[in-house]
Design a protein around this motif. Structure first.
Motif, short mmCIF file in Angstrom:
data_model
loop_
_atom_site.label_atom_id
_atom_site.label_comp_id
_atom_site.label_asym_id
_atom_site.label_seq_id
_atom_site.Cartn_x
_atom_site.Cartn_y
_atom_site.Cartn_z
N MET A 1 0.84 -1.20 0.00
CA MET A 1 0.00 0.00 0.00
C MET A 1 0.88 1.26 0.00
O MET A 1 1.76 1.40 0.84
CB MET A 1 -0.88 0.01 1.25
N ILE A 15 -4.26 10.59 14.69
CA ILE A 15 -3.27 10.53 15.78
C ILE A 15 -3.21 11.85 16.56
O ILE A 15 -3.32 11.86 17.79
CB ILE A 15 -1.88 10.14 15.26
N LEU B 82 2.32 11.66 21.19
CA LEU B 82 1.51 11.55 19.97
C LEU B 82 2.39 11.75 18.73
O LEU B 82 2.27 11.02 17.74
CB LEU B 82 0.38 12.60 19.99
N VAL B 83 3.28 12.73 18.82
CA VAL B 83 4.17 13.01 17.67
C VAL B 83 5.13 11.83 17.46
O VAL B 83 5.42 11.45 16.32
CB VAL B 83 4.92 14.34 17.89
N ILE B 85 4.55 8.69 18.11
CA ILE B 85 3.79 7.58 17.49
C ILE B 85 3.63 7.86 15.99
O ILE B 85 3.87 6.99 15.15
CB ILE B 85 2.40 7.44 18.17
N LEU B 86 3.26 9.10 15.68
CA LEU B 86 3.10 9.49 14.28
C LEU B 86 4.41 9.27 13.51
O LEU B 86 4.43 8.75 12.39
CB LEU B 86 2.70 10.98 14.24
N PHE B 89 5.52 5.72 12.45
CA PHE B 89 4.92 5.22 11.21
C PHE B 89 5.42 5.98 9.98
O PHE B 89 5.88 5.39 9.02
CB PHE B 89 3.39 5.35 11.28
N LEU B 90 5.33 7.30 10.05
CA LEU B 90 5.52 8.10 8.84
C LEU B 90 6.78 8.95 8.82
O LEU B 90 6.96 9.75 7.90
CB LEU B 90 4.31 9.02 8.67
N VAL B 93 6.72 13.62 9.89
CA VAL B 93 5.58 14.33 9.28
C VAL B 93 5.34 15.64 10.03
O VAL B 93 4.95 16.64 9.45
CB VAL B 93 4.32 13.44 9.35
N ILE B 214 7.02 3.02 7.66
CA ILE B 214 6.65 3.28 6.26
C ILE B 214 7.74 4.13 5.61
O ILE B 214 7.66 5.36 5.61
CB ILE B 214 5.28 4.00 6.19
N SER B 252 9.36 13.92 5.29
CA SER B 252 8.11 13.31 4.80
C SER B 252 7.18 14.32 4.13
O SER B 252 5.96 14.27 4.32
CB SER B 252 7.37 12.63 5.95
N PHE B 270 6.04 6.34 -0.43
CA PHE B 270 6.13 5.76 0.90
C PHE B 270 5.19 4.56 0.94
O PHE B 270 4.03 4.69 0.56
CB PHE B 270 5.69 6.78 1.97
N SER B 271 5.71 3.42 1.35
CA SER B 271 4.82 2.25 1.40
C SER B 271 5.28 1.25 2.44
O SER B 271 6.45 1.17 2.80
CB SER B 271 4.75 1.59 0.03
N PHE B 272 4.32 0.45 2.90
CA PHE B 272 4.58 -0.59 3.88
C PHE B 272 5.39 -1.73 3.27
O PHE B 272 6.29 -2.27 3.87
CB PHE B 272 3.25 -1.22 4.35
#
Lengths: 258, 289
Positions: A1, A15, B82-83, B85-86, B89-90, B93, B214, B252, B270-272
């Motif tokens: 994806m 989030i 929170l940042v 965690i974001l 993943f990314l 960002v 990602i 990102s 960007f991909s898994f």
């Protein structure tokens, strides 16, 4: 994806947006102010004086350092009607002018209170800024027998006079006294005013109740219970339930105006 | 034939503008409340309360003594998580999409690009630039150590973010204002100079680029080596010679991806997935013939 702009936007909303809302609900997003001071020693309930902040009220100084509000009010020549729950230490800067000490300008503010609290309570604190105290404060400490002989010798020779900031005299009638923000509310008078009622973020629950809204009406209008600590301001209290202050304010003002 | 560009890249600018105006409004509201006026639309917390870096600066004192340093609020500590965690993943960002100081630098950079179209973002020799980018890790380390030692927000004395949105406040120090002015002027010549060389939050988030879930991937089979990705990258990352890009400076922003700059579909994104399906690659190659 593959991840595109729309995915990132959605993830940001989930989030950051969801996180802020969710943590607000469980009380983990308190943006109103910092919490209690650190302890000086793990084995005792003695709080560090270095952690006193300008946002601390006189009531909090009593709570953490056992210095009675009357001591600070008298030592710093504050108005007798000063509300210990509302007066923040940083407010001293708005009341007293900076004084010239040994060729440098010194502001009467949080650090001055820290030194006073240290001498009063005996909790150690070494200040890099304050080596002079207001004459009234030193006199108060001596009268209360809080200083050792050595301290008395030092501090009686390191005093200054508090110089209140002068208020400009105008022809306009003065509506409120200079320190009225920090003073206890006068008992409500029976006069009926045509002025629209204004509630600001800083207005406390106690003040709202004193405007003529009883506990039940407050709950009906806002949908919130009246908190135990009525000195909390309405904005922060509403925010802790994730409720927009503007919404509540409108309803309360509308009720009071009618 | 050039592929029709997807217009959704404007979303990032809209998100940046949203957060920029949100911070300006919150800062203005804070001023209003200090003047005894009611805040407008949103709340009026101090800027310290809504900056995740406050949480980073106080993390040590929180975990060792259970306290936040002066001026730091529970909210900034929560925002930090929170940042993070974001970012897990990314990647950062937050830097590319949210940080209002980054946005202001980027917008000033747009003028810089017009004034110095060829030289912009290439003033510093590559080798010097490479080493300068590690300064921000020392800034991060210094801030965390000094904050833990002094129990005050030492970074406030140098913080251009706080200075920018609170320049009227007596809480802003002369050194912070000077740094802010230098950063803003430098932004005319260098893209995001604060982010690249000095930002301690960017340093922490940048580390996540090394293991983010990602990552940015380039499909070497379909890549036509036009090097557009290298040219548009605001952080001057050389993308075109790697298949998985895990550079610590990536923010990102998606500018290099096949959604914006890359002209070949399914080539840079960007991909898994670790590997693109073979069929998918073939299909993309056919489409681009």
């Amino acid at each position: 994806m593959r991840i595109n702009h729309i995915h990132i936007l959605i993830i940001l909303i989930i989030i950051i947006g969801g996180g802020v809302l969710g943590t607000s609900q469980v009380g983990l997003f308190d943006s109103s102010r910092s919490v209690q001071p650190g302890k000086l020693d793990d084995s005792a309930d003695v709080y560090s004086i270095a952690d006193i902040r300008g946002s601390f009220t006189i009531t909090e100084i009593e709570q953490y350092y056992q210095v009675p509000p009357a001591a600070i009010i008298e030592a710093f020549s504050l108005d007798k009607d000063t509300s210990p729950a509302k007066f923040q230490l940083k407010d001293l800067k708005e009341i007293y002018q900076p004084v010239e000490i040994e060729g440098e300008m010194y502001e009467v503010e949080t650090d001055t209170v820290k030194v006073f609290v240290s001498l009063y309570s005996g909790i150690p604190y070494v200040s890099e800024e304050t080596n002079h105290l207001p004459g009234q404060a030193v006199e108060y400490l001596i009268n209360e027998d809080k200083l050792t002989e050595e301290e008395q010798d030092f501090w009686t020779n390191h005093t200054f006079d508090l110089a209140p900031i002068k208020q400009e005299v105008t022809d306009e009638p003065v509506e409120e006294e200079a320190n009225s923000d920090y003073q206890e509310l006068e008992p409500q008078k029976e006069e009926i005013s045509d002025e629209p009622v204004t509630i600001v973020g800083k207005t406390t629950i106690a003040e709202i109740l004193s405007m003529g809204i009883d506990v039940t009406t407050f709950q009906e209008i806002t949908g919130l219970e009246v908190p135990e600590d009525k000195n909390i301001n309405i904005r922060d209290y509403a925010a802790s339930f994730g409720i927009d202050f503007g919404e509540i304010r409108g309803k309360l003002e509308s009720f009071l105006s009618n | 034939m050039p592929r029709k560009k997807n217009k959704s890249y404007w979303l990032r600018t809209l998100v940046q503008l949203f957060f920029l105006f949100l911070i300006i409004l919150i800062s203005y509201n804070h001023y209003r409340v200090e003047q005894g006026l009611a805040p407008i639309l949103v709340g009026s917390p101090s800027l310290h309360a809504i900056c995740p870096f406050g949480g980073v600066a106080t993390a040590y004192t929180y975990f060792t003594q259970g306290i936040f340093v002066k001026k730091i609020h529970q909210s900034s500590f929560t925002l930090m998580w929170l940042v993070l965690i974001l970012t897990l993943f990314l990647g950062p960002v937050f830097c590319g999409w949210v940080c209002p100081l980054g946005t202001v630098q980027e917008f000033i950079g747009k003028w810089g690009k017009r004034i110095f179209p060829k030289k912009y973002n290439h003033y510093i020799p590559a080798k010097t630039d490479y080493w300068l980018r590690y300064i921000r890790y020392f800034v991060l380390l210094a801030v965390v150590v000094l904050t833990a030692r002094e129990l005050t927000l030492v970074f406030l004395n140098f913080d251009p973010y706080f200075a920018l949105f609170n320049f009227w406040s007596d809480e802003v120090t002369a050194s912070a204002l000077i740094i802010l002015i230098i950063v803003l002027i430098s932004s005319l010549f260098i893209e995001r100079p604060w982010c690249k060389y000095l930002c301690p939050l960017g340093a922490l988030l940048g580390i996540f680029n090394l293991f983010r879930l990602i990552p940015l991937k380039r499909n070497a089979d379909t890549c036509i080596n036009c090097k557009k990705c290298d040219r548009v990258c605001p952080m001057n990352i050389k993308i075109s010679d790697k298949t998985i890009i895990r550079n610590h400076q990536c923010i990102s922003c998606l500018l290099c991806t096949d959604e914006v700059a890359c002209p070949v579909k399914d080539t840079l994104n960007f991909s898994f997935l670790r590997k693109q399906g073979k069929k998918k690659n073939e299909k993309a190659q056919e489409e681009n013939k």
